[in-house]
Design a protein around this motif. Structure first.
Motif, PDB file in Angstrom:
ATOM      1  N   UNK A 168      -6.171  -0.770  15.602  1.00 46.09           N
ATOM      2  CA  UNK A 168      -6.749  -1.026  14.291  1.00 46.09           C
ATOM      3  C   UNK A 168      -6.900   0.235  13.463  1.00 46.09           C
ATOM      4  N   UNK A 169      -7.361   0.030  12.231  1.00 47.43           N
ATOM      5  CA  UNK A 169      -7.483   1.106  11.243  1.00 47.43           C
ATOM      6  C   UNK A 169      -8.777   0.941  10.466  1.00 47.43           C
ATOM      7  N   UNK A 170      -9.390   2.055  10.121  1.00 47.41           N
ATOM      8  CA  UNK A 170     -10.589   2.071   9.291  1.00 47.41           C
ATOM      9  C   UNK A 170     -10.362   2.989   8.096  1.00 47.41           C
TER      10      UNK A 170
ATOM     11  N   UNK B 102     -11.696  -2.211  13.679  1.00 45.03           N
ATOM     12  CA  UNK B 102     -11.016  -1.129  12.998  1.00 45.03           C
ATOM     13  C   UNK B 102     -10.382  -0.146  13.951  1.00 45.03           C
ATOM     14  N   UNK B 103     -10.550   1.145  13.664  1.00 47.76           N
ATOM     15  CA  UNK B 103      -9.937   2.197  14.478  1.00 47.76           C
ATOM     16  C   UNK B 103     -10.446   2.199  15.910  1.00 47.76           C
ATOM     17  N   UNK B 104     -11.589   1.572  16.157  1.00 48.35           N
ATOM     18  CA  UNK B 104     -12.141   1.523  17.507  1.00 48.35           C
ATOM     19  C   UNK B 104     -11.694   0.330  18.320  1.00 48.35           C
TER      20      UNK B 104
ATOM     21  N   UNK C 102     -12.142  -2.296   7.443  1.00 48.97           N
ATOM     22  CA  UNK C 102     -11.515  -2.269   8.762  1.00 48.97           C
ATOM     23  C   UNK C 102     -10.474  -3.375   8.865  1.00 48.97           C
ATOM     24  N   UNK C 103      -9.440  -3.096   9.626  1.00 49.38           N
ATOM     25  CA  UNK C 103      -8.433  -4.104   9.945  1.00 49.38           C
ATOM     26  C   UNK C 103      -7.945  -3.835  11.354  1.00 49.38           C
ATOM     27  N   UNK C 104      -7.573  -4.880  12.068  1.00 44.71           N
ATOM     28  CA  UNK C 104      -7.096  -4.724  13.434  1.00 44.71           C
ATOM     29  C   UNK C 104      -6.016  -5.753  13.734  1.00 44.71           C
ATOM     30  N   UNK C 105      -5.241  -5.454  14.744  1.00 44.40           N
ATOM     31  CA  UNK C 105      -4.189  -6.347  15.228  1.00 44.40           C
ATOM     32  C   UNK C 105      -4.501  -6.632  16.692  1.00 44.40           C
ATOM     33  N   UNK C 106      -4.985  -7.843  16.985  1.00 48.79           N
ATOM     34  CA  UNK C 106      -5.415  -8.180  18.337  1.00 48.79           C
ATOM     35  C   UNK C 106      -4.260  -8.170  19.322  1.00 48.79           C
ATOM     36  N   UNK C 107      -3.075  -8.541  18.867  1.00 49.02           N
ATOM     37  CA  UNK C 107      -1.920  -8.560  19.773  1.00 49.02           C
ATOM     38  C   UNK C 107      -1.520  -7.148  20.181  1.00 49.02           C
TER      39      UNK C 107
END
Length: 376
Positions: free
Chosen positions: A66-68, A191-193, A57-62
């Motif tokens: 995100x993506x899974x 992630x995506x969620x 998982x990766x996400x961008x808080x700004x």
């Protein structure tokens, strides 16, 4: 095989016999009878309990997105079932058994609406650089073609920094999620969620697994961004409460409530392009592409057990199904498909509830969460 043989082989014969004859009633359990044994999860209660599957998982808080990535070891049999009225997918036709490939190296679930499909480009580029992909007629100097189906959800209206111009973040998010792939990953706002909403509550990334009696493992992962609600109106009880194992999403269990056919409660206001539940189920049983298609179809019922209403004109509900083929099928194949499909539906319902249960509000985003609901 006749109907009685089917019932007997699936453990249903006793129940069928009790119902035979006019006015027949089931005998009440004796006082000393042991309680019905609940099912068992895998050791992590995640889709990665299926051998050959890892998740990153990766996400961008700004950006609040995100993506899974669900990564398989090599090319595995895959299928897809689309039920929502507004889906967004990539490589979906390649998974149909009447076409050539019906397999995948990885599956991507992403926020970002149509922008999010670019996450699969990053995943494919890095898999291809490793020589991982569909060989086909590959020759020296001709790269393989990674098969990376994807589905996206809409999180563009959640107030994040979406002014990315010609450089949306999703390709890089896909690369980062692939690099993070492993056995363990965070649920909820991940992630995506990350930017998802589940009806009026914060949505999220959920996962669960089930160990079947014959040793087969079934897992599910889902990003919940549905129009519909995951909890019974006016309560903290999840619609999926009857399927809970232990206290994996609060331990409240089912609720004895009667709800009217148009009493939805806790949903979003219907709006096109703003909803979607995207999921992937997996098993280690060696099933064919046609059989995995049936598993994907059956798994969609997990959405109906956990979200109300579901499969609306405003949702883009998609379920992928992967088979890592680590366990041979023993006995009738149709019964094996029945078992895996039924368990996949329940496992997906649990994953949906787990995603909402674990969701938290990101910094600066005043959004209601399940944990903030008042106890009854």
């Amino acid at each position: 095989m006749n109907r009685r043989q089917v019932l007997a082989s699936t453990g249903m014969a006793a129940g069928a016999a009790l119902g035979a004859g006019a006015g027949a009633k089931a005998a009440p359990p004796s006082a000393g009878a042991a309680p019905r044994r609940p099912g068992r999860t895998g050791p992590r209660n995640l889709i990665t309990d299926v051998a050959g599957i890892t998740v990153g998982c990766a996400q961008d808080a700004a950006v609040r997105t995100g993506t899974t990535v669900i990564l398989a070891e090599g090319l595995v049999t895959a299928a897809i079932d689309v039920r929502g009225g507004g889906p967004g997918t990539r490589e979906s036709d390649a998974l149909e058994s009447h076409n050539l490939v019906h397999a995948a190296n990885a599956v991507v679930l992403s926020g970002g609406s149509s922008w999010g499909l670019a996450a699969a480009d990053g995943v494919a580029a890095h898999l291809g650089a490793r020589g991982i992909g569909y060989g086909g007629l590959a020759q020296q100097g001709v790269p393989v073609s990674p098969i990376v189906p994807a589905a996206i959800l809409y999180d563009l209206g959640n107030g994040g920094a979406k002014g990315w111009g010609t450089e949306p973040p999703y390709r890089n998010l896909g690369i980062a999620a692939l690099a993070a792939a492993g056995a363990d990953f965070a649920l909820g706002t991940s992630g995506a969620g990350y930017g998802a909403m589940a009806g009026a509550l914060k949505g999220g990334l959920g996962s669960a697994s089930t160990l079947m009696r014959d040793g087969t493992t079934v897992g599910a992962i889902v990003a919940v961004n549905a129009l519909g609600a995951t909890v019974v109106p006016g309560t903290r009880h999840f619609w999926a409460g009857a399927f809970e194992m232990g206290d994996e999403f609060g331990g409240l269990g089912p609720i004895a409530a009667r709800v009217g056919p148009e009493e939805w409660g806790g949903t979003k206001l219907p709006a096109p392009r703003e909803n979607t539940t995207i999921a992937c189920v997996a098993t280690d049983l060696d099933l064919t592409a046609d059989e995995m298609k049936r598993v994907a179809i059956m798994a969609q019922d997990g959405l109906a057990r956990a979200i109300r209403p579901v499969h609306t004109p405003f949702d883009g509900d998609v379920v992928f199904a992967l088979c890592t083929a680590r366990r041979p099928v023993t006995g009738p194949r149709d019964l094996a498909v029945l078992g895996v499909g039924a368990v996949a539906a329940d496992t997906l319902a649990r994953a949906i509830a787990r995603g909402v249960h674990a969701a938290t509000a990101p910094a600066g985003w005043a959004v209601p969460t399940w944990s903030a609901l008042k106890p009854e």
